[in-house]
Scaffold this active site. Structure first.
Site, short mmCIF file in Angstrom:
data_model
loop_
_atom_site.label_atom_id
_atom_site.label_comp_id
_atom_site.label_asym_id
_atom_site.label_seq_id
_atom_site.Cartn_x
_atom_site.Cartn_y
_atom_site.Cartn_z
N GLN A 25 0.80 -1.22 0.00
CA GLN A 25 0.00 0.00 0.00
C GLN A 25 0.84 1.28 0.00
O GLN A 25 0.35 2.33 -0.39
CB GLN A 25 -0.94 -0.01 1.20
CG GLN A 25 -1.97 -1.13 1.10
CD GLN A 25 -2.93 -1.17 2.28
OE1 GLN A 25 -2.63 -1.79 3.29
NE2 GLN A 25 -4.06 -0.52 2.17
N HIS A 45 -1.73 -4.88 -12.93
CA HIS A 45 -1.21 -4.68 -14.29
C HIS A 45 -2.09 -5.35 -15.33
O HIS A 45 -2.33 -4.81 -16.40
CB HIS A 45 0.23 -5.21 -14.40
CG HIS A 45 1.19 -4.42 -13.56
ND1 HIS A 45 2.41 -4.91 -13.15
CD2 HIS A 45 1.09 -3.19 -13.02
CE1 HIS A 45 3.02 -4.00 -12.40
NE2 HIS A 45 2.25 -2.96 -12.32
N ARG A 83 3.92 0.02 12.99
CA ARG A 83 3.61 -1.31 12.44
C ARG A 83 3.70 -1.22 10.92
O ARG A 83 2.97 -0.46 10.29
CB ARG A 83 2.20 -1.74 12.87
CG ARG A 83 1.76 -3.01 12.21
CD ARG A 83 0.33 -3.45 12.55
NE ARG A 83 0.05 -4.65 11.81
CZ ARG A 83 -1.03 -4.85 11.07
NH1 ARG A 83 -1.99 -3.95 10.99
NH2 ARG A 83 -1.18 -5.98 10.40
N HIS A 128 1.24 -9.27 4.70
CA HIS A 128 0.03 -8.43 4.58
C HIS A 128 -0.43 -8.46 3.12
O HIS A 128 -0.39 -7.45 2.42
CB HIS A 128 0.34 -7.01 5.06
CG HIS A 128 -0.86 -6.15 5.35
ND1 HIS A 128 -1.04 -5.50 6.55
CD2 HIS A 128 -1.94 -5.82 4.61
CE1 HIS A 128 -2.17 -4.81 6.53
NE2 HIS A 128 -2.74 -4.98 5.35
N ASN A 172 -1.60 -10.85 8.48
CA ASN A 172 -2.64 -9.84 8.62
C ASN A 172 -3.96 -10.37 8.06
O ASN A 172 -4.04 -10.73 6.88
CB ASN A 172 -2.28 -8.57 7.84
CG ASN A 172 -3.34 -7.48 8.00
OD1 ASN A 172 -3.52 -6.93 9.09
ND2 ASN A 172 -4.09 -7.20 6.94
N GLU A 173 -4.97 -10.44 8.91
CA GLU A 173 -6.33 -10.77 8.50
C GLU A 173 -6.41 -12.00 7.59
O GLU A 173 -6.80 -11.90 6.42
CB GLU A 173 -6.97 -9.57 7.80
CG GLU A 173 -7.02 -8.34 8.69
CD GLU A 173 -7.82 -7.20 8.07
OE1 GLU A 173 -8.31 -7.36 6.95
OE2 GLU A 173 -7.94 -6.15 8.72
N ASN A 317 -7.76 -6.06 14.24
CA ASN A 317 -8.12 -4.97 13.34
C ASN A 317 -9.63 -4.82 13.41
O ASN A 317 -10.37 -5.76 13.13
CB ASN A 317 -7.75 -5.30 11.88
CG ASN A 317 -6.25 -5.25 11.65
OD1 ASN A 317 -5.48 -4.92 12.55
ND2 ASN A 317 -5.84 -5.56 10.43
N TYR A 319 -12.97 -2.03 12.69
CA TYR A 319 -13.42 -0.76 12.12
C TYR A 319 -14.88 -0.45 12.41
O TYR A 319 -15.25 0.69 12.61
CB TYR A 319 -13.21 -0.75 10.60
CG TYR A 319 -11.76 -0.68 10.18
CD1 TYR A 319 -10.97 -1.83 10.11
CD2 TYR A 319 -11.17 0.54 9.87
CE1 TYR A 319 -9.64 -1.76 9.74
CE2 TYR A 319 -9.83 0.62 9.48
CZ TYR A 319 -9.07 -0.53 9.42
OH TYR A 319 -7.75 -0.46 9.05
N GLU A 381 -5.08 -2.21 14.08
CA GLU A 381 -5.67 -1.25 13.12
C GLU A 381 -7.03 -0.78 13.60
O GLU A 381 -7.85 -1.59 14.06
CB GLU A 381 -5.92 -1.89 11.74
CG GLU A 381 -4.71 -2.06 10.89
CD GLU A 381 -5.04 -2.68 9.54
OE1 GLU A 381 -6.14 -2.44 9.00
OE2 GLU A 381 -4.17 -3.41 9.03
C1 BGC Z 1 -6.41 -3.88 6.07
C2 BGC Z 1 -5.73 -2.65 5.47
C3 BGC Z 1 -6.78 -1.78 4.80
C4 BGC Z 1 -7.78 -1.34 5.85
C5 BGC Z 1 -8.87 -0.40 5.37
C6 BGC Z 1 -7.70 -3.57 6.79
O1 BGC Z 1 -8.60 -4.61 6.60
O2 BGC Z 1 -5.51 -4.58 6.87
O3 BGC Z 1 -4.75 -3.07 4.57
O4 BGC Z 1 -6.25 -0.71 4.10
O5 BGC Z 1 -8.41 -2.47 6.38
O6 BGC Z 1 -9.70 -1.01 4.45
#
Ligand code: BGC
Length: 480
Positions: A25, A45, A83, A128, A172-173, A317, A319, A381
């Site tokens: 990223q 690509h 991280r 990741h 990661n995830e 992580n 959100y 995250e």
């Molecule tokens: C991921 C990140 C991503 C973020 C926001 C997470 O699930 O680890 O790579 O950018 O969410 O979508």
């Protein structure tokens, strides 16, 4: 409890604050100095149409060249840790240890040294999502041998960097990785549609084994000298029952078991193995589809024991929240008869999936505490997307509210939360959304070849939280 009731609460002195990024990223330098091709290079690509703005990570934030600037920003913010992830194909161009790219090793070594020179603890994610393309050609994570290649790769990193890195995150995830083999909605590279073959469940098994094997290598061969911690980062929504009916409560519980539990139960529960509800769904599916082997069989006694307890902390992580009730399966949890919904009235981010539901994080931390005997949790995250505004009021509102819930969970509920990382330090390539959704505390000008970084308003707020260890009351907020 509203914000005024938390005004005297403080994060404990040893609580760590930091920021997170990931190699593909931010780095760019996609073919620089001997780096091999990975699945994101190939996907962007060959199929630019998969990416919202037809962009890619060829240059991204140019962190391959500007890592010192990133460290300077993290330092200026007051981060205790940074991280970041290592690009597998940058150190092993073909994925296997027979060919090591010394320039890749040097890059991460320089980054680690730069962090330490600035008093910032490196927290390293080993994988990741940017799988070397050569390994994808073998079937990627659906191939059980990937666990061995991953173990070799992890061992190399412990050997090269373990003298200086004391925090390791294997994967990661992994849930997202498994989904990337199946989803019609094209979630992530390799963007395959192999659900009918149970490809996601094959990947789940390989990923869990890969994690455990890397953990054991670290504990057996490196820990005595290096004394670091090693864990795994899992993603989950909080699942809230839609109403207070018993059925909705059961739906929410099965949803979290199916989403988070598929990885957390084998590692953190006392019994080990997949959650009983998941094994039951798999067995029912096997019977109805007349398969001789369920898509996700029990791990079996040997692997149950090998996987159980293989984490010094649970990387989380998180959100946002989804509401659950019995009904038709959602594509997110495809074999579960649970319908998920979001309340569109709740304010949210630019990303359609991301609504601001701060209390979900406190409930989730308590769920983890109660389900797994209060394991150490590293929030690896949490963050908010917008269009890249410098005066990022939406992010400030989200961050303050979510961090306040972390504070309550830590101080009032005694959840063992060790650390909190903001996703992300800088605006970056948001996977299939390209550069259309921005999560950074620092703005990056992607039209400028220098990829100039500029602090957003949220930087001051986060700085204030880190130094005071408190969430500022609205009237005390220094936003400018
Ligand atoms: C991921 C990140 C991503 C973020 C926001 C997470 O699930 O680890 O790579 O950018 O969410 O979508």
């Amino acid at each position: 409890m509203d914000s005024s009731d938390t005004k005297d609460l403080r994060f404990p002195e040893n609580f760590l604050f930091g920021v997170a990024t990931a190699s593909y990223q931010i780095e760019g330098g996609w073919d620089a100095d001997g780096k091999g091709e990975n699945i994101w290079d190939r996907c962007t690509h060959e199929h630019p149409e998969f990416i919202a703005d037809r962009s890619n990570g060829d240059i991204a934030c140019d962190s391959y060249n500007q890592y010192k600037e990133d460290v300077r920003l993290a330092k200026d913010l007051g981060s205790h840790f940074y991280r970041f992830s290592i690009s597998w194909a940058r150190v092993l161009p073909y994925g296997t240890i027979d060919k090591i790219n010394e320039a890749g090793i040097q890059y991460y070594s320089n980054l680690i040294n730069e962090l330490l020179a600035n008093n910032i603890e490196p927290v390293v994610t080993i994988f990741h999502w940017d799988l070397p393309q050569k390994l994808q050609e073998l079937g990627g994570w659906t191939n059980p041998n990937l666990a061995y290649f991953f173990q070799d790769y992890a061992e190399l990193l412990f050997e090269k960097f373990g003298d200086r890195v004391k925090w390791w995150i294997t994967l990661n995830e992994p849930g997202h990785i498994a989904r990337s083999y199946t989803t019609k909605d094209l979630l992530l590279a390799p963007c395959l549609d192999l659900r009918h073959l149970g490809a996601d469940y094959m990947a789940v098994q390989t990923l869990l084994k890969a994690h455990a094997m890397a953990y054991h290598v670290y504990r057996k061969q490196f820990w005595k000298l290096q004394r670091g911690k090693i864990g795994i980062t899992l993603h989950t929504f909080w699942y809230e029952p839609l109403t207070n009916s018993k059925e909705d409560a059961e739906s929410a519980e099965s949803a979290i078991q199916y989403d988070l539990g598929i990885f957390s139960h084998p590692i953190f529960s006392e019994q080990g193995d997949f959650p009983p509800i998941v094994l039951k769904i798999m067995e029912d599916h096997r019977k109805s589809s007349k398969l001789s082997l369920p898509f996700l069989p029990s791990l079996g006694e040997e692997w149950i024991q090998k996987i159980k307890g293989t984490a010094d902390f649970l990387g989380l992580n998180h959100y946002t929240t989804r509401w659950a009730q019995p009904g038709n399966p959602d594509w997110w949890l495809p074999d579960l008869n649970v319908t998920l919904s979001i309340d569109e009235k709740i304010p949210g981010a630019k990303s359609v999936w991301l609504k601001t539901v701060p209390w979900g994080l406190r409930k989730l931390l308590n769920w983890i505490k109660n389900s797994y005997k209060n394991p150490p949790v590293f929030i690896s995250e949490n963050g908010f997307s917008d269009s890249g505004e410098l005066h990022d009021v939406g992010r400030i509102d989200y961050m303050k509210k979510y961090m306040r819930e972390v504070l309550k969970a830590t101080v009032l509920d005694d959840c063992q939360v060790l650390a909190y990382a903001v996703w992300s330090l800088i605006d970056n390539f948001e996977w299939l959304q390209g550069y259309t959704e921005k999560f950074g505390l620092y703005h990056v000008d992607f039209n400028d070849p220098k990829r100039t970084r500029r602090a957003k308003t949220s930087v001051n707020v986060i700085k204030q939280i880190i130094t005071s260890r408190q969430i500022p009351q609205d009237k005390d907020l220094i936003e400018n």
